[in-house]
Design an enzyme around this catalytic site. Structure first.
Site, mmCIF file in Angstrom:
data_model
loop_
_atom_site.group_PDB
_atom_site.id
_atom_site.type_symbol
_atom_site.label_atom_id
_atom_site.label_comp_id
_atom_site.label_asym_id
_atom_site.label_seq_id
_atom_site.Cartn_x
_atom_site.Cartn_y
_atom_site.Cartn_z
ATOM 1 N N ILE A 482 4.987 -3.499 -5.770
ATOM 2 C CA ILE A 482 4.367 -2.519 -4.877
ATOM 3 C C ILE A 482 3.945 -1.310 -5.713
ATOM 4 O O ILE A 482 4.671 -0.884 -6.617
ATOM 5 C CB ILE A 482 5.333 -2.075 -3.762
ATOM 6 C CG1 ILE A 482 5.973 -3.294 -3.078
ATOM 7 C CG2 ILE A 482 4.605 -1.225 -2.722
ATOM 8 C CD1 ILE A 482 6.999 -2.939 -2.015
ATOM 9 N N SER A 483 2.798 -0.742 -5.398
ATOM 10 C CA SER A 483 2.244 0.335 -6.220
ATOM 11 C C SER A 483 3.163 1.549 -6.279
ATOM 12 O O SER A 483 3.480 2.058 -7.358
ATOM 13 C CB SER A 483 0.860 0.735 -5.696
ATOM 14 O OG SER A 483 0.941 1.268 -4.378
ATOM 15 N N ASP A 484 3.595 2.049 -5.107
ATOM 16 C CA ASP A 484 4.388 3.285 -5.147
ATOM 17 C C ASP A 484 5.806 3.041 -5.651
ATOM 18 O O ASP A 484 6.410 3.927 -6.259
ATOM 19 C CB ASP A 484 4.389 4.003 -3.797
ATOM 20 C CG ASP A 484 4.848 3.155 -2.635
ATOM 21 O OD1 ASP A 484 5.046 1.941 -2.804
ATOM 22 O OD2 ASP A 484 5.008 3.713 -1.527
ATOM 23 N N CYS A 485 6.344 1.842 -5.428
ATOM 24 C CA CYS A 485 7.664 1.524 -5.985
ATOM 25 C C CYS A 485 7.582 1.452 -7.502
ATOM 26 O O CYS A 485 8.488 1.915 -8.208
ATOM 27 C CB CYS A 485 8.182 0.205 -5.423
ATOM 28 S SG CYS A 485 8.396 0.234 -3.639
ATOM 29 N N GLU A 488 7.363 5.144 -8.608
ATOM 30 C CA GLU A 488 8.634 5.873 -8.529
ATOM 31 C C GLU A 488 9.648 5.315 -9.536
ATOM 32 O O GLU A 488 10.432 6.070 -10.122
ATOM 33 C CB GLU A 488 9.196 5.820 -7.107
ATOM 34 C CG GLU A 488 8.314 6.440 -6.028
ATOM 35 C CD GLU A 488 8.032 7.926 -6.230
ATOM 36 O OE1 GLU A 488 8.752 8.580 -7.018
ATOM 37 O OE2 GLU A 488 7.077 8.437 -5.604
#
Length: 759
Positions: A482-485, A488
Site C-alpha cells: 500500500i502506498s501510504d503504508c 510511513e
C-alpha cells in the site's frame, strides 16, 4: 480465560508463513487460565460495558490490557497532572504527561515489536463468516463454544435501542446490519425469542421496515447463499466479465483491488447459484424474515428494493437498465447451451484468480469480506480441498475479543501502520534514550514486515502492482503493498536510521530503502496523486455501476490526500539522507504531488480525510505534505487557508472533536455536546505546529495542549472516545491505538517546537 497469542502458529500444519508469523495476533480460550480475581475483573469489565453500551459503543480493549498489565507490570511514580482553567501549560507538565503516556503505552507492546489492538467496528463482517461456516458444516470445527458465546455477546451488545443493528457500532439501524445479525444469532443457536426479548425486537425492526426483501445487494447475496433469499432476487454478478479484454474500462482488473477481490468470489458463487443445506432453521428463517409467505415473495421486484436507512449510494438509472438487461436476457442465455460453456470457462478463470490471491496472502486474503467468500468458493469447488483446510486456521487472524465480546476485524490487524506511527510519535518527543528498548522492538517489527519480493508469475496476468520494497498495513504474511503504508514504514525506518544502533538496533539495509523508494514512486498517477494499493486504472464514471448501495467511491482506486502527502514526506526524508539517489525523479515526484494536494483542497481550506474522521485528519495530511514539499505559511495560500479552517473549528473549551457524521455527510460536524476528542485534537495540533502557528499566535496550541493533558487518565493513557476510522465514506472502523499515538505525538511536537520557541 482468553489469552492473546502473538507471532505464533501453534504448530498447525495448515498454516503457512514467510517470517515466523511475525505480527500474527490470535485469541485462544484456556479453561484453566485465570485466578478468581482475574476472572472477576473480566466479568466486571463485561458488565460495565453492557451497562453503558448505548452511551459508549466502543470497547476500551480491557481484556488485552489486563493481560499486558500482568505480563508487564508498571508502577508510575510520576504524579498525574490536571491543569486548572487559570493555570498555564508548563514544560514540566507536558514532560510528565509524555513520560506517563509512553511508559504505559510501552507496556502494551507485543514481544515481536508491534502494538496489538481492536480493529473492529463494522457490523456486516461477522455474518459472512457465520454463514460460510454454517453452510460448509465447519461452524463448530472452526469456532469453539466459547468463541460462539463471545460472538453472541458482541452481537447483542451492539444492538441499538430501537431493536436494529447498524452498518457499524455507532451507526443507526439498517436492514443490512439488522437482518444479517439476526440471522447470525439464529445460526449460533439463539431462538426467535431469546436474549430477554432482544431477538423479538430485532425481528420487529426488520418486519417494520419491510422485511428482508429491502436488504442491500450484499445482504441479498449472503441470504441467497444461506437459502433464505432466492437467487432470482439478486442483480446479476456475471463471472464472464473476467473474460473481457483488459483494454475495456470496465474490466475488473482496472477496479480498486478491494472491490475487485470481493466481486471475484461473488462471481463464482453467483455463477454456481450455490445454496446451502435447507435445515429446520433455514425453514424457520424463511418465515421470520418476511411480511408475506416465502413462496409469495416477488423476487423480481426485490432485486432493486433497498431500505431508506441503508441507501447511501442510490442506483442511477443506467444501473437499473444494466441489471435488467443482464437479468432478463444475458443470464438466461448463460444457463443453457452454448452459453453454459462460456460460463464454465469464466468460472474456471475466476477460480484461478481466487487461488492466486489465497496463496499469495497465506490464506489471509486482502480483507475479511473476500476472505470468507474465497473460503466458501474453495469449499464449493471441492469440500475436501487442501485450499479450504488452509483457509480455516486463518479465520482466527480476523477475530478479536474485548469486553464487548468477539468481533471480526476489518483486516487481520493494523500492526505495521500503528507501529510506524508510534515510532514517529515517540521520536517526536525527544525521549529516545529513555524509551530506546521500545523503539528497538518496534524497529525489529518494521524490518521483519517489509515485503522483499514481488508476487510470483506475470503480474499483469493477475492485475497486481509491484510489491518489492513496500510495507503492508498489517503483516508480511498478508503482504498486499500500500502506498501510504510504504511511506510511513519508510519514514519510520529513516528516522530510526539516524539514531545510534546501540539504542535502536541496526538500520534497514540501504538497498531495501532503495527498493521502497522505487515501489513508492511507482504509485504516482499522471495527475501527481497517489492512490492506495495500485495506480488509478480507470475512470471515475465507473462509479455509475457501483452496485453497493451502502458504500461510496469503491469501484476504482482514487488518489487521496493522505497517500499523496505520506509519499511526499517519505521521499523528502529520504532525499535528505540520500541526496544523490534518483534526484531528478524524486524532485519531480514531490513537485507534482504537492500540486495535486493544492488542487484538491476544498474552498473552506480543508481536505476531506477518507481514512479517518475526517477534515482534521485530511487537513493534517494536506498541511504536512505541503510543508514537506517546501511550502510555508508565508508562501502558500493553501496552508494559510488550512490554518484558518482549523482555527475556526477549535472548540470554545479548547481542542477539536469531530463526529463520524463529517465523513458520512461530507460536512464538518462537531461531536454531540461540542466535546473535544483527543485524536482530532492531536491531528489539528500537529498540522498547526507544522504550519508555524507558534510563531504567529501560540494560544490555540496552549489551549489544545491543556485539553490533552486534562484528558489523560490516572494510569497514563488517553481515553477511548468515539470511533475515529472510516472507509468508503460511510462505514466506521476502530483504530484503537490512535487514542495514545496522536496525543503523544502532538504533545511531543508541542514541547519541542512550541514551548521551546517560547523560551
Amino acid at each position: 480465560m482468553w489469552r492473546l497469542r502473538v507471532a505464533e502458529g501453534g504448530g498447525d500444519p495448515w498454516l503457512r508463513t514467510k517470517n515466523g508469523h511475525v505480527g500474527r495476533q490470535v485469541w485462544e480460550f484456556d479453561p484453566a487460565a485465570g485466578d478468581p480475581d482475574e476472572l472477576a475483573a473480566v466479568e466486571a469489565a463485561r458488565r460495565g460495558f453492557a451497562a453503558r453500551r448505548h452511551e459508549l459503543k466502543h470497547s476500551s480493549d480491557l481484556l488485552m490490557r489486563m493481560q499486558f498489565a500482568k505480563a508487564n507490570p508498571l508502577k508510575l511514580d510520576i504524579p498525574a497532572i490536571k491543569l486548572e482553567e487559570h493555570e498555564a501549560v508548563t514544560g514540566e507538565a507536558v514532560l510528565s504527561s509524555l513520560k506517563r503516556a509512553i511508559a504505559r503505552y510501552s507496556t502494551f507492546q507485543a514481544h515481536d515489536g508491534h502494538w496489538p489492538g481492536d480493529y473492529g467496528g463494522p457490523m456486516f463482517l461477522m455474518p459472512g463468516l457465520i454463514i460460510t461456516l454454517y453452510v460448509s458444516g465447519a461452524l463448530n470445527t472452526a469456532l469453539s463454544s466459547e468463541h460462539q458465546k463471545e460472538i453472541r455477546r458482541y452481537l447483542y451488545n451492539h444492538q441499538n435501542e430501537d431493536g436494529g443493528w447498524g452498518l457499524h457500532i455507532e451507526g443507526h439501524s439498517t436492514m443490512f446490519g439488522s437482518a444479517l445479525t439476526y440471522v447470525s444469532l439464529r445460526l449460533l443457536g439463539e431462538g426467535p425469542d431469546s436474549g430477554d426479548g432482544a431477538m423479538e425486537k430485532g425481528r420487529k425492526w426488520i418486519l417494520d421496515h419491510g422485511g428482508a426483501t429491502y436488504i442491500t445487494s450484499w445482504g441479498k447475496f449472503w441470504l441467497s447463499v444461506l437459502g433464505v433469499f432466492d437467487w432470482s432476487g439478486n442483480n446479476p454478478v456475471p463471472p464472464e466479465i473476467w473474460l473481457l479484454p483488459y483494454f475495456l474500462p470496465i474490466h475488473p482488473g482496472r477496479m480498486w483491488c478491494h472491490c475487485r477481490m470481493v466481486y471475484l468470489p461473488m462471481c463464482y458463487i453467483y455463477g454456481k447459484r450455490f445454496v446451502g443445506p435447507v435445515t429446520p432453521i433455514i425453514l424457520e428463517l424463511r418465515k421470520e424474515l418476511y411480511e408475506v409467505p416465502y413462496n409469495e415473495v416477488d423476487w423480481d421486484k426485490a432485486r432493486n428494493l433497498c431500505a431508506k436507512e441503508d441507501l447511501y449510494y442510490p442506483h442511477p438509472f443506467v444501473q437499473d437498465v444494466l441489471w435488467a438487461t443482464l437479468h432478463k436476457f444475458v443470464e438466461p442465455a448463460m444457463l443453457r447451451w452454448p452459453g453454459n460453456k462460456l460460463r464454465e470457462k469464466a468460472l474456471d478463470t475466476v477460480m484461478q484468480h481466487i487461488h492466486y490471491e489465497d496463496e499469495n496472502t497465506r490464506y489471509i486474503c486482502i480483507g475479511p469480506v473476500n476472505k470468507v467468500l474465497n473460503m466458501l468458493a474453495c469449499w464449493i469447488e471441492d469440500p475436501n480441498s487442501e485450499a479450504f483446510k488452509l483457509h480455516i486456521p486463518r479465520v482466527h487472524d480476523y477475530l478479536w475479543i474485548a469486553e464487548d465480546g468477539m468481533k471480526m476485524q476489518g483486516y487481520n490487524g493494523s500492526q505495521l501502520w500503528d507501529t510506524a506511527f508510534t515510532v514517529q510519535a515517540i521520536v517526536a518527543t525527544g525521549l529516545i534514550e529513555e524509551f530506546g528498548p521500545t523503539l528497538k522492538l518496534a524497529h525489529g517489527y518494521i524490518k521483519k514486515t517489509q515485503v522483499i519480493d514481488d508476487c510470483p508469475g506475470d503480474l499483469s496476468q493477475w492485475y497486481r502492482h509491484i510489491s518489492k520494497g513496500a510495507w503492508p498495513f498489517s503483516t508480511a504474511d498478508h503482504g498486499w503493498p500500500i502506498s501510504d503504508c510504504t511511506a510511513e514504514g519508510l519514514k519510520a525506518a529513516l528516522l530510526l536510521s539516524k539514531i545510534s544502533p546501540d539504542i535502536v538496533g541496526e538500520a534497514v539495509e540501504v538497498n531495501r530503502l532503495y527498493d521502497s523508494v522505487n515501489c513508492l514512486m511507482s504509485y504516482m498517477n499522471d495527475n501527481g496523486g497517489f492512490a492506495t494499493y495500485e495506480l488509478t486504472r480507470s475512470y471515475a464514471w465507473l462509479e455509475l455501476i457501483n452496485p453497493a448501495e451502502t458504500f461510496g467511491d469503491i469501484v476504482i482506486d482514487y488518489p487521496y490526500v493522505e497517500c499523496t502527502s505520506a509519499a511526499i514526506q517519505a521521499l523528502t526524508a529520504f532525499k535528505k539522507l540520500y541526496p544523490g539517489h534518483r534526484k531528478s525523479e524524486i524532485d519531480n515526484c514531490i513537485s507534482k504531488a504537492a500540486s495535486f494536494i493544492e488542487g484538491i483542497q476544498k474552498s473552506d481550506g480543508s481536505w476531506y480525510g477518507s481514512w479517518a474522521v475526517c477534515f482534521t485528519y485530511g487537513t493534517w495530511f494536506g498541511v504536512k505534505g505541503l510543508v514537506a514539499a517546501g511550502r510555508t505559511f508565508k508562501n502558500s495560500p493553501a496552508i494559510r487557508k488550512a490554518c484558518d479552517f482549523l482555527l475556526s473549528k477549535e472548540l470554545p473549551s479548547g481542542g477539536w472533536g469531530e463526529s463520524y457524521l463529517s465523513s458520512q455527510d461530507q460536512v464538518y460536524t462537531n461531536l454531540e455536546g461540542k466535546r473535544p476528542h483527543a485524536v482530532n485534537t492531536g491531528w489539528a495540533m500537529l498540522a498547526l505546529i507544522d504550519a508555524g502557528q507558534a510563531e504567529r499566535d501560540p494560544i490555540p496550541l496552549h489551549r489544545a495542549a491543556k485539553v490533552l493533558i486534562n484528558l489523560q487518565s490516572e494510569d497514563g493513557e488517553f481515553p477511548q472516545q468515539e470511533i475515529i476510522g472510516v472507509f468508503n465514506k460511510n462505514c466506521m472502523i476502530s483504530y484503537s491505538e490512535y487514542r495514545n499515538i496522536f496525543p503523544i505525538w502532538a504533545l511531543g511536537e508541542y514541547r519541542r517546537r512550541v514551548l521551546a520557541a517560547d523560551k
